[in-house]
Design an enzyme around this catalytic site. Structure first.
Site, short mmCIF file in Angstrom:
data_model
loop_
_atom_site.label_atom_id
_atom_site.label_comp_id
_atom_site.label_asym_id
_atom_site.label_seq_id
_atom_site.Cartn_x
_atom_site.Cartn_y
_atom_site.Cartn_z
CB SER A 101 -0.90 0.03 1.24
OG SER A 101 -1.63 -1.16 1.36
CG HIS A 209 -5.39 -1.66 3.44
ND1 HIS A 209 -6.06 -2.53 2.61
CD2 HIS A 209 -4.76 -0.78 2.63
CE1 HIS A 209 -5.83 -2.20 1.35
NE2 HIS A 209 -5.05 -1.14 1.34
#
Length: 270
Positions: A101, A209
């Protein structure tokens, strides 16, 4: 709303969630790999791609919406659970689910901190109330690495000037990279693990997340050398591992309002 899923590619998969009209709603890009990749370049430049049968990891590296009206709506729990379920059904040999990410808020946060210190009155840095971003050894290395370019500047000013250069010279200069890596790494860990907004992770992607069952496992240096990656994240990306029981973990994390990290979580290079 009725949603459908389509797996378009094998080794670099693109999952699209469509409305009934067939208009794409959300794209999720997943790479099938032997191990969790540490850089976005390793995913995009994978040549040749490994056979699907040899893959053991499904790595989520991009989630994007095509509809501006969905901004602020958290579809993460449903999307991630659905994708993992489909991949497990079609490819039972995949045992690891993780993300690589970006950290889009890191540089904005860091540059604000650096600018605030650089603009402080002379002598203010000695005040016990003044935050010290750099360790003494980090400041010395930064000053020594840039005597010709930034003579007479403090370590904080040197770091600020390096990171705000319009052509990102520091990203291709070995000496600058060596001087910047330790403070950037340490402050990135602080940003992800300690900086909060209303009890949640300050970084929007990390918060997304973590709320949906992921756990920070690693931060990766020079994992995204694109202009956007350098501007937003300073080249860093995080590896987050998806936990098996997403809904339970996500609910627990929302109640605790804390950032979860793996026991094996480490800084890149350790």
């Amino acid at each position: 709303m009725c949603l459908s899923l389509t797996l378009l590619l094998l080794n670099t998969g693109c999952l699209t969630f469509d409305v009934l009209s067939g208009e794409p709603l959300i794209f999720i890009e997943v790479a099938l790999l032997k191990n969790v990749a540490q850089t976005i370049q390793a995913i995009l430049w994978d040549d040749p791609p490994i056979p699907e049968s040899e893959a053991s990891c499904a790595l989520f590296y991009s989630i994007s919406s095509t509809q501006s009206g969905l901004a602020g709506i958290n579809l993460g729990k449903f999307l991630i659970k659905r994708v993992i379920t489909l991949v497990k059904q079609d490819m039972p040999h995949i045992s690891t689910f993780a993300t690589l990410s970006p950290i889009p808020g890191y540089m904005q946060w860091l540059l604000c901190k650096l600018a605030s210190q650089a603009q402080a009155p002379s002598g203010a840095s000695d005040s016990p109330f003044m935050e010290r971003l750099l360790e003494p050894n980090e400041e010395s290395v930064l000053i020594n690495s840039s005597r010709e370019t930034y003579a007479g500047k403090s370590g904080t000013e040197v770091m600020l000037n390096m990171l705000t250069s319009t052509n990102y010279d520091w990203a291709s200069n070995a000496e600058m990279l060596s001087a910047l890596k330790p403070p950037l790494m340490r402050l990135c860990a602080r940003y992800l693990l300690q900086e909060k907004k209303r009890g949640k992770a300050l970084d929007s992607v990390a918060n997304f997340h973590l709320q949906n069952g992921a756990m920070i496992e690693r931060i990766n240096w020079m994992a995204d050398r694109s202009e956007k990656g350098l501007r937003q994240s300073g080249g860093w990306r995080t590896s987050k591992r998806m936990l098996k029981h997403i809904s339970e973990q996500a609910t627990y994390r929302l109640l605790r309002m804390s950032v979860a990290t793996s026991r094996r979580w480490r800084l890149e290079g350790e």
